[in-house]
Structure formats: C-alpha cells, structure tokens
Scaffold this active site. Sequence first.
Site, PDB file in Angstrom:
ATOM      1  N   ASP A  51       0.823  -1.222   0.000  1.00 26.40           N
ATOM      2  CA  ASP A  51       0.000   0.000   0.000  1.00 26.40           C
ATOM      3  C   ASP A  51       0.856   1.271   0.000  1.00 26.40           C
ATOM      4  O   ASP A  51       0.416   2.318   0.464  1.00 26.40           O
ATOM      5  CB  ASP A  51      -0.955   0.020   1.197  1.00 26.40           C
ATOM      6  N   HIS A  79      -3.710  -1.978  -6.436  1.00 24.37           N
ATOM      7  CA  HIS A  79      -3.013  -0.743  -6.790  1.00 24.37           C
ATOM      8  C   HIS A  79      -4.018   0.267  -7.320  1.00 24.37           C
ATOM      9  O   HIS A  79      -4.849  -0.058  -8.166  1.00 24.37           O
ATOM     10  CB  HIS A  79      -1.942  -1.008  -7.860  1.00 24.37           C
ATOM     11  N   LYS A 164       0.816 -25.596  -5.992  1.00 25.38           N
ATOM     12  CA  LYS A 164       2.027 -25.485  -6.810  1.00 25.38           C
ATOM     13  C   LYS A 164       3.176 -26.250  -6.166  1.00 25.38           C
ATOM     14  O   LYS A 164       3.878 -27.024  -6.825  1.00 25.38           O
ATOM     15  CB  LYS A 164       2.398 -24.011  -6.990  1.00 25.38           C
TER      16      LYS A 164
END
Length: 447
Positions: A51, A79, A164
């Site tokens: 942030d 964003h 993963k």
Amino acid sequence: MGSQLNGREAVCINGEPVVKRPRESVAQTALRTPKDPHNKVTVVLGAQWGDEGKGKVVDLLAMDADIVCRCQGGNNAGHTVVVDSVEYDFHLLPSGVLNKKAVSFIGLSFTDGWEERLKISDRAHIVFNFHQAADGVQEQQRQQQEGKNLGTTKKGIGPAYSSKAARNGLRICDLVSDFKIFEEKFRMLAEHFLTMYPNLNVDIEGELEQLKKYAERLRPLVTDGVYFMHKALTGPSKKILVEGANAALLDIDFGTYPFVTSSNCTVGGVCTGLGVPPSHVGRVYGVVKAYTTRVGVGAFPTELSNDMGDLLQSRGREFGVTTGRRRRCGWLDLILVRYAHWVNGFSAIALTKLDILDTLPEIKVGVAYNVDGKPLPSFPANMDMLNQVEVEYKTLPGWCCSTEAARSFEDLPTQAQDYIHFIEDFLQVPVKWVGVGKSRESIIKLF
C-alpha cells in the site's frame, strides 16, 4: 620433437607433450568476450508492508514503456491509479495497462482474468474457486484454534501456492491444451481439497463449464513466457518495466513470517517469476510511504494506536483496495526500510504521500531497535522478538502547510526538504520521486 595427439599436432616441452590448439574463429572469440545485456528490466517494488503507492510510480514510468510485467502473487494485490480525475483500481493486471501502446505481461502470477493488450505466460498457475473457499476455511480454523488468523485476503492465493508446491497445481498451459486431460486433473485436484475440507462448497461441474469458456477466451493471449521475455530482452531496444505486487516485508522468505503473502515479492521474484536472468535486472526502485501502514495482523513496531494513528488513517484514507480493511498506521520505520534495501539493493526511492504529514507540528522517525536495553544490529527474523522491540525515534520539525501544489523540490517547505534528506542520509539511497497527491501530476521528480 613433434607428435600427434588425437589428430592435433603436439610439441614436447621438458619431455611433456603440449597440444597446439587451433586458432579460434571470430565467432568463438566473440562468444568468450563479456557483453553487457542489450535490454534490462526496470523494477518497482514496495519497501514496507504494501500500500505504498507502487501503482502510481508504475503508471508514471509506464507512460513510455514498451512492456509492463507482473511477476508474482495474484489478485490479492491492490493498486490505485488516478488519471484525469478518474480512479482505477487494479488487482491482477499491471497498472501499466493504462498505456495503450504498451504490452502488459503476466508472468508466474496466479491468474483468473482477461483483458486486451495482454499476454499471459503459459506457466502461470490458476486460482480456482475451491482455492478461495479453502482460504476462508483456513482463516476460520486459525481463528478457532489459535485465537488469531493471518489476515489473508481470502483470494485463494495461499492454497494455490500450496498446490504449486505439492506439484498438483494446474497451469494456463494445461487449460488451453487438451481440455479432457485438464478436466481429469481438475477433478483430482478438487477431490483432494474436498478430502482435506469435507464441508467445502465445490461446484465441480459448474466450474468446469466456466473454465471451458475461459480457455477459448484466453487461448489467443497465452504465450511462452520465457521465449517472450528472451526476445524482448535480446531484441531491438525496449523499455521493460516490472511491477512488484505486495511488498518486501510480505515476502514469504524475507518478510515478517508467518504474517506474509505466499510469494517472493522481493527482487528475486522478478527472475523466478518472469524467467529473466539476473544480469538483465537493471534499476530497482523502492516505493516508501512517508509513514508506515499495515493491513491485518502481525508485528508493527512503530504503530500508533492513538489519536495520531487515527489522524494518519483519516488523512491518508487508509483502507485496503482489495479488502476494504482499515489499515493500521504508524511513524516511518527506517530500520524496516533499510532491511528492505539490504534484500533488494534499491537504486533509488520513491517517497509517497508526503502531503499526509502536512498538518503535523513534529514528525517522528524510527531509527533503531532495542531489546532489553540493547540495540539490535539488524531487523529480527523472530516475530516474538520483533513484538518486544523498543523503537528509538528521531523527532523532526513538521512544516504545517500544504505541499499539494508543489511541483519541484524547491517548492517544498524547508522542513519537508530536510525530512527527505534525513531519509536519504539514513538509507544511503537517493530519493528520486516525491508524491504529494493522488494524480500523476502530483509526483515530483528530483533527478
């Protein structure tokens, strides 16, 4: 006396045969001559807990970029960019997508979306609905078992990274290939999650139907990511920008573990996420907010749980773009930022939201950590220790006037200039940009 060794002429020196090597060709000589990389990537990374305003810096640099890349994380990032008074919130796409001349590339981020002017790496993993559902269940279990959760965004990123690592995750290349094979693997993965979480609400048939449609829409956008980046780096001159998601102190290895994200959001993630050789990493810019904020739980040495913290939160409109959660606020922690610099090797700093400090008569900056009265030489890995640190502050005078109209360093009040110089001197890293507002025009370039 001459002889023959493996078909090559040899001479004897001190009784030992020495092979005469054939003369190298021009091409062989060129191969052995060190060469500077033709194109290098410019990297923008968060230097705190996220942030910091990375999107604004990326948007500024992307105006003349040819390629803008995301390399890690997923839609757990948020964003905000303001252009011509219009506010854009990005979660998965690179902020540079606003440049209609640039190609936006998603590397080994976790993807669940589609957009024009976009290339997606065939090696990117996919976040499924059951990943998101499992993320919520895991947070609930942590709260029940330990009395506190990690404060994840519940977007499924952690469970997808778990898939993963377990080598049963599915990638974009699987989705756009033989769908029957993909379907078999998807069913196995879904059943795996149902075994771990029997009460998980998983609509296997409905999601497969949706994924089949996505496969057709995504197929034209999918590319061999390694080949794409190789051609970009070694071909004609291009400006290539990499937008980091999350931030250094949220890195899975170097952040405030376990209150971190699931990916490497430090500079090493650029190489592993995009398939970019380290020699092609150029300038690395760290984005630093003029104070410190953090979303969710975890240690926060300079946190202000008082009226001053509330003032920073209110003036800075500190709410998460992704979750809407209220951000915790505190003074600028330069020990933390210096640690981020040690890990990333920042070429320069972008200092954002300086204008939020405009009304303060004095400003404190964290410059040292002490535990039991003894100074710590570096940022601690152990979170119990980080929770115990006493912060040593340097108090600097405020400027008590608006900086929002400033468009050059000289326009800033003397005290604001001194604040910037203090940060540079402590970090031994120059400040290249200063943000004094939300728009593109509110970013001051110092050099």
